[in-house]
Design a protein around this motif. Structure first.
Motif, PDB file in Angstrom:
ATOM      1  N   MET A 142       0.824  -1.208   0.000  1.00  0.00           N
ATOM      2  CA  MET A 142       0.000   0.000   0.000  1.00  0.00           C
ATOM      3  C   MET A 142       0.859   1.259   0.000  1.00  0.00           C
ATOM      4  SD  MET A 142      -3.065  -1.012   2.621  1.00  0.00           S
ATOM      5  CE  MET A 142      -3.904   0.538   2.370  1.00  0.00           C
ATOM      6  N   LEU A 143       1.877   1.281   0.869  1.00  0.00           N
ATOM      7  CA  LEU A 143       2.731   2.467   0.968  1.00  0.00           C
ATOM      8  C   LEU A 143       3.555   2.671  -0.297  1.00  0.00           C
ATOM      9  CD1 LEU A 143       3.917   2.135   4.678  1.00  0.00           C
ATOM     10  CD2 LEU A 143       2.366   3.869   3.749  1.00  0.00           C
ATOM     11  N   VAL A 144       4.067   1.592  -0.877  1.00  0.00           N
ATOM     12  CA  VAL A 144       4.844   1.710  -2.112  1.00  0.00           C
ATOM     13  C   VAL A 144       3.956   2.217  -3.234  1.00  0.00           C
ATOM     14  CG1 VAL A 144       6.092   0.393  -3.874  1.00  0.00           C
ATOM     15  CG2 VAL A 144       6.576   0.000  -1.454  1.00  0.00           C
ATOM     16  N   ARG A 145       2.710   1.722  -3.309  1.00  0.00           N
ATOM     17  CA  ARG A 145       1.773   2.213  -4.322  1.00  0.00           C
ATOM     18  C   ARG A 145       1.429   3.683  -4.077  1.00  0.00           C
ATOM     19  NH1 ARG A 145      -0.637  -0.799  -7.918  1.00  0.00           N
ATOM     20  NH2 ARG A 145      -0.284  -3.057  -7.936  1.00  0.00           N
ATOM     21  N   ALA A 146       1.337   4.068  -2.802  1.00  0.00           N
ATOM     22  CA  ALA A 146       1.062   5.474  -2.478  1.00  0.00           C
ATOM     23  C   ALA A 146       2.191   6.383  -2.958  1.00  0.00           C
ATOM     24  CB  ALA A 146       0.863   5.629  -0.975  1.00  0.00           C
ATOM     25  N   GLY A 192       3.601   6.024  -5.746  1.00  0.00           N
ATOM     26  CA  GLY A 192       3.481   6.127  -7.197  1.00  0.00           C
ATOM     27  C   GLY A 192       3.977   4.942  -7.984  1.00  0.00           C
ATOM     28  N   TYR A 193       4.472   3.915  -7.319  1.00  0.00           N
ATOM     29  CA  TYR A 193       4.955   2.733  -8.034  1.00  0.00           C
ATOM     30  C   TYR A 193       3.771   1.865  -8.440  1.00  0.00           C
ATOM     31  CZ  TYR A 193       9.560   3.990  -6.223  1.00  0.00           C
ATOM     32  OH  TYR A 193      10.718   4.657  -5.925  1.00  0.00           O
ATOM     33  N   THR A 194       3.926   1.167  -9.554  1.00  0.00           N
ATOM     34  CA  THR A 194       2.883   0.264 -10.056  1.00  0.00           C
ATOM     35  C   THR A 194       3.484  -1.100 -10.329  1.00  0.00           C
ATOM     36  OG1 THR A 194       3.293   0.857 -12.369  1.00  0.00           O
ATOM     37  CG2 THR A 194       1.687   2.200 -11.146  1.00  0.00           C
ATOM     38  N   ASP A 195       2.615  -2.041 -10.643  1.00  0.00           N
ATOM     39  CA  ASP A 195       3.109  -3.391 -10.941  1.00  0.00           C
ATOM     40  C   ASP A 195       4.113  -3.384 -12.086  1.00  0.00           C
ATOM     41  OD1 ASP A 195       1.862  -4.810  -9.020  1.00  0.00           O
ATOM     42  OD2 ASP A 195       0.245  -5.603 -10.247  1.00  0.00           O
ATOM     43  N   VAL A 196       3.826  -2.629 -13.126  1.00  0.00           N
ATOM     44  CA  VAL A 196       4.682  -2.675 -14.314  1.00  0.00           C
ATOM     45  C   VAL A 196       5.984  -1.913 -14.128  1.00  0.00           C
ATOM     46  CG1 VAL A 196       2.749  -3.030 -15.905  1.00  0.00           C
ATOM     47  CG2 VAL A 196       3.435  -0.699 -15.268  1.00  0.00           C
ATOM     48  N   SER A 197       6.053  -1.079 -13.109  1.00  0.00           N
ATOM     49  CA  SER A 197       7.293  -0.319 -12.883  1.00  0.00           C
ATOM     50  C   SER A 197       8.271  -1.070 -11.996  1.00  0.00           C
ATOM     51  CB  SER A 197       6.970   1.037 -12.253  1.00  0.00           C
ATOM     52  OG  SER A 197       6.444   0.871 -10.946  1.00  0.00           O
ATOM     53  N   LEU A 198       7.849  -2.194 -11.447  1.00  0.00           N
ATOM     54  CA  LEU A 198       8.697  -3.005 -10.574  1.00  0.00           C
ATOM     55  C   LEU A 198       8.911  -4.373 -11.198  1.00  0.00           C
ATOM     56  CD1 LEU A 198       6.988  -2.195  -7.143  1.00  0.00           C
ATOM     57  CD2 LEU A 198       9.103  -1.212  -8.023  1.00  0.00           C
ATOM     58  N   THR A 199      10.059  -4.967 -10.955  1.00  0.00           N
ATOM     59  CA  THR A 199      10.355  -6.283 -11.513  1.00  0.00           C
ATOM     60  C   THR A 199      10.151  -7.358 -10.446  1.00  0.00           C
ATOM     61  OG1 THR A 199      12.686  -6.056 -10.940  1.00  0.00           O
ATOM     62  CG2 THR A 199      12.021  -5.373 -13.150  1.00  0.00           C
ATOM     63  N   GLY A 200       9.782  -8.537 -10.889  1.00  0.00           N
ATOM     64  CA  GLY A 200       9.579  -9.639  -9.971  1.00  0.00           C
ATOM     65  C   GLY A 200       8.103  -9.923  -9.751  1.00  0.00           C
ATOM     66  N   THR A 201       7.825 -10.679  -8.709  1.00  0.00           N
ATOM     67  CA  THR A 201       6.450 -11.066  -8.392  1.00  0.00           C
ATOM     68  C   THR A 201       6.063 -10.524  -7.031  1.00  0.00           C
ATOM     69  OG1 THR A 201       7.214 -13.159  -7.444  1.00  0.00           O
ATOM     70  CG2 THR A 201       6.595 -13.171  -9.779  1.00  0.00           C
ATOM     71  N   TRP A 202       4.753 -10.470  -6.821  1.00  0.00           N
ATOM     72  CA  TRP A 202       4.247 -10.021  -5.521  1.00  0.00           C
ATOM     73  C   TRP A 202       4.386 -11.167  -4.517  1.00  0.00           C
ATOM     74  CZ3 TRP A 202       0.786 -11.215  -1.722  1.00  0.00           C
ATOM     75  CH2 TRP A 202       0.499 -10.189  -0.806  1.00  0.00           C
ATOM     76  N   PRO A 203       4.741 -10.914  -3.243  1.00  0.00           N
ATOM     77  CA  PRO A 203       4.925  -9.585  -2.647  1.00  0.00           C
ATOM     78  C   PRO A 203       6.369  -9.090  -2.681  1.00  0.00           C
ATOM     79  CG  PRO A 203       4.913 -11.209  -0.923  1.00  0.00           C
ATOM     80  CD  PRO A 203       4.696 -11.973  -2.205  1.00  0.00           C
ATOM     81  N   ALA A 204       7.290  -9.961  -3.201  1.00  0.00           N
ATOM     82  CA  ALA A 204       8.716  -9.651  -3.080  1.00  0.00           C
ATOM     83  C   ALA A 204       9.070  -8.292  -3.695  1.00  0.00           C
ATOM     84  CB  ALA A 204       9.544 -10.750  -3.722  1.00  0.00           C
TER      85      ALA A 204
END
Length: 781
Positions: free
Chosen positions: A134-138, A140-152
């Motif tokens: 939640m905090l990382v998304r707050a 401004g980061y999105t799924d496509v801007s980060l590499t790997g899988t959730w939650p890592a």
């Protein structure tokens, strides 16, 4: 289309487990004092991000719900006023009207989502992984801007920007209110950004005149009214946070006013490096290029430039005009390798009082003081926590009796309290060249404060030490010890003194700090064997004679492991302290060098038994003249004569250690007598000149019997009718030949080969171990 829909459903399920809201009650943090979350709760409370409960508590250990998590994130983003009366389409928000607008807004921003069935599950707990997401998304980061899988990928990014700092738990466990506050507080100074069409995240830059490199970055703390300022050297108490630990440091910060003069709301980053130590003596009173700061880490740091007007000085945490270089104990610097590029601040920390505290001292805290020094208090006479720095304890209420307390006071009030809570007990295995004690493999230095203990103990002593907040020894007691802890009382002198003959083979007069009963126990009867302990001033403050004391005995040392007094056998400690007595003279020797015989030489006069082992003893003089190895012999013939000193002289023939023997032995202390009657072996002791100094008949009874099966020494045993009897690998075998009476020894011969059935044997175990007989005598039938 199916693949995309499947991904959206999975993402919705993952992101659907977020959200939190704290009860809308007045701020109260009474139950977070001293906890890791205290400052985070205080900051977020002052910013209106979290609140406490009506009963005056915060409940830091209570697990957070999805609705609560959502509320915290939206408030931390400074968007609470944007929520309005938005309605959510989720079907299960009945009873959560206080959170519905926040949930709708967070869903709209992509911070959280519900479940495919149209529910949000607002009362379900949120995990550490989910709140970090939640905090990382707050930010401004999105799924496509980060590499790997959730939650890592979200947890890794949260760690990268500092959100997970000071968080011990994690993963799928439910996040508690204390940790949620820490994570949200850590996120306040992180940059908020956006993702471009290439899926790259970058920070959002705002306009402003006072900021890092003249640029204002979008942050949560900025949105909540914080104004960013480049570095300053902290010297103020005006702050929402506790600024005391930052005094003298050079750091970036946020303040409540645009001119930088408001309360400090958050530290963005500490830019200075702290070094403890002292400036070298060569330039102790001059600020010059090449001045060397000798760090406590044994590294020397060189000053690259002369002192500037920008350097600030502090005495016990308060600004002062200047300091002599020789007085400085701590510096905050711009460091490059071992070079101090800039000296931001220099401090002198002086301990005003250092004590091992007692319970009575702690009662004074109710009056706002400790050890005679005052704390700064508010109008209700309560101690202001932000007025001083506390190290070694979480709160003043955690200080206990026997803790080591250092007080550093400023002009009027205490500015730092350092609390040592650790007590270490163990044996000193080594004392190094600096006087440091090595206990259980760890090195302990002595505190340099005035009241610190001196190093009275020796290597081998078991000690109890009280450490200060910095891990140094403040006080120490000798619990029990090595050789020096046992002594013979030579005389009493007076009630407050005692003369002891020590295990260091010397005598010394000690002052005493004993009760009347302890003094009597130590000095009666005279020449008593005691154990003793010293206080830190070197006075005898404890004595012991437990568990057993013998005034006189015919107890005989059997081996280096046991002795027998005719009633029972006593085990001897491997580090036993042995005093020798010759009339009124005393000495010290090794147990291995004490004669073991049947005459009065070597008999035990007295001993101390502790934990069922003899730890100290006095024996009658009976020391071999040297430390040569013992040997065991069979003697075929003894020829006696008298020398000029009327001593008995003997020419001995036979075998020793398997070799022919022809030795001359002189002794005024005893006679050998007729040694050729019956089978026997004799223990020979040698002096440093390799001459025989003592001969004693070996009295331990041999194993005897008739051999029932042929064998060799190399077989490791001899078969007797009573069973197998072990032979040592280094066993020496002799053959005995009797005279016509079949009882008197005529001679011995060296023997090797098979020990045949029907032979008679005498088997001697000379070293009392389990290896078997070292000397074997056979008789051929």
């Amino acid at each position: 289309m199916r693949k995309v829909l499947s991904f959206v459903l999975v993402l919705t399920l993952v992101l659907g487990s977020f959200s939190m809201a704290f009860a809308a009650t007045p701020a109260a943090i009474s139950d977070v004092a001293g906890k890791n979350c205290e400052e985070a709760v205080r900051v977020l409370t002052s910013l209106g991000v979290v609140t406490g409960y009506e009963d005056g508590t915060y409940k830091p250990d209570q697990v957070v719900t999805r609705a609560e998590a959502t509320l915290v994130v939206i408030k931390a983003l400074g968007l609470a006023n944007s929520v309005g009366t938005q309605k959510s389409s989720f079907t299960d928000l009945s009873g959560y009207g206080w959170a519905e607008g926040y949930i709708a807004f967070a869903t709209q921003l992509g911070i959280t989502n519900g479940y495919p069935d149209g529910s949000f599950k607002p009362g379900q707990t949120v995990s550490y992984n989910e709140f970090a997401t939640m905090l990382v998304r707050a930010l401004g980061y999105t799924d496509v801007s980060l590499t790997g899988t959730w939650p890592a990928k979200y947890v890794n990014q949260a760690s990268a920007v500092g959100i997970m700092d000071d968080i011990a738990s994690g993963g799928a466990a439910g996040a508690n209110r204390g940790d949620v506050a820490i994570m949200a507080n850590n996120a306040l100074t992180a940059y908020i950004g956006s993702v471009d069409k290439d899926n790259n995240w970058s920070p959002i830059i705002k306009s402003g005149s006072v900021a890092r490199d003249n640029i204002v970055y979008d942050t949560m703390i900025g949105r909540l009214g914080g104004n960013f300022f480049e570095g300053i050297i902290f010297d103020t108490d005006s702050s929402t946070i506790n600024i005391r630990p930052y005094v003298g440091k050079y750091a970036e910060y946020y303040t409540s006013k645009a001119d930088g003069k408001g309360d400090i709301m958050a530290i963005a980053a500490v830019k200075s490096t702290a070094i403890a130590g002292e400036f070298d003596d060569d330039n102790a009173n001059n600020w010059t290029v090449a001045q060397v700061f000798e760090g406590n880490d044994d590294v020397d740091y060189k000053l690259a430039a002369d002192m500037t007007d920008d350097t600030e000085f502090f005495y016990n945490g308060e600004s002062t005009g200047t300091l002599s270089p020789s007085a400085i104990t701590d510096v905050e610097v711009d460091l490059s390798g071992k070079t101090i590029k800039e000296l931001y601040s220099a401090s002198q920390w002086h301990v005003d009082i250092a004590e091992k505290i007692d319970a009575g001292d702690l009662d004074d805290l109710a009056d706002g003081e400790l050890l005679g020094f005052d704390f700064d208090t508010d109008k209700k006479d309560s101690i202001i926590d932000d007025s001083f720095e506390l190290i070694g304890a979480k709160s003043l209420s955690d200080i206990k009796g026997d803790n080591v307390v250092y007080i550093y006071s400023g002009t009027d009030y205490i500015r730092k309290v350092a609390v040592g809570t650790e007590v270490v007990e163990g044996k000193i295995t080594k004392i190094n060249s600096d006087g440091d004690w090595i206990i259980a493999g760890k090195t302990y230095a002595f505190s340099d404060v005035a009241d610190a203990a001196s190093s009275d103990a020796d290597a081998g002593d078991t000690v109890k030490v009280w450490l200060d907040a910095y891990g140094d020894i403040f006080d120490a007691d000798v619990v029990s010890g090595s050789a020096k802890d046992y002594a013979v009382v030579l005389n009493t002198g007076s009630f407050d003194q005692i003369k002891l003959f020590l295990a260091t083979d010397s005598s010394k007069v000690f002052d005493t700090d004993l009760t009347s009963a302890e003094y009597t126990a130590a000095t009666s009867p005279a020449n008593r064997l005691i154990g003793y302990g010293l206080d830190k001033d070197g006075a005898v403050d404890s004595v012991y004679t437990d568990d057993f004391y013998v005034a006189a005995t015919t107890a005989e040392i059997v081996s280096n492991k046991v002795f027998d007094d005719g009633t029972r056998t006593y085990a001897i400690a491997s580090d036993v302290v042995v005093f020798t007595k010759d009339g009124s003279d005393y000495g010290v020797t090794k147990l291995a060098d004490v004669d073991k015989g049947t005459d009065s030489v070597g008999e035990i006069v007295s001993f101390i038994l502790r934990e069922n082992k003899v730890v100290a003893m006095i024996v009658n003089e009976g020391i071999a003249a040297g430390s040569g190895d013992d040997s065991y012999a069979v003697i075929s013939k003894t020829e006696a004569s008298t020398n000029a000193q009327d001593d008995k002289a003997y020419l001995l023939t036979g075998f020793i250690d398997g070799k022919k023997m022809s030795e001359v032995y002189t002794s005024s202390r005893s006679t050998i007598g007729e040694v050729t009657t019956g089978v026997a072996i004799y223990e020979f002791k040698y002096n440093d000149d390799k001459n025989v100094s003592k001969i004693t008949k070996f009295t331990t009874a041999p194993v005897t019997g008739a051999v029932s099966a042929d064998g060799k020494v190399s077989d490791g045993y001899i078969q007797l009718a009573s069973g197998k009897k072990a032979i040592a690998d280094n066993a020496v075998v002799y053959e005995v030949v009797f005279k016509d009476d079949n009882t008197t020894v005529k001679e011995y011969k060296a023997y090797s080969g098979t020990i045949k059935a029907t032979y008679n044997v005498w088997m001697y175990d000379t070293d009392d171990d389990k290896a078997g007989a070292e000397v074997v005598i056979i008789e051929k039938n």
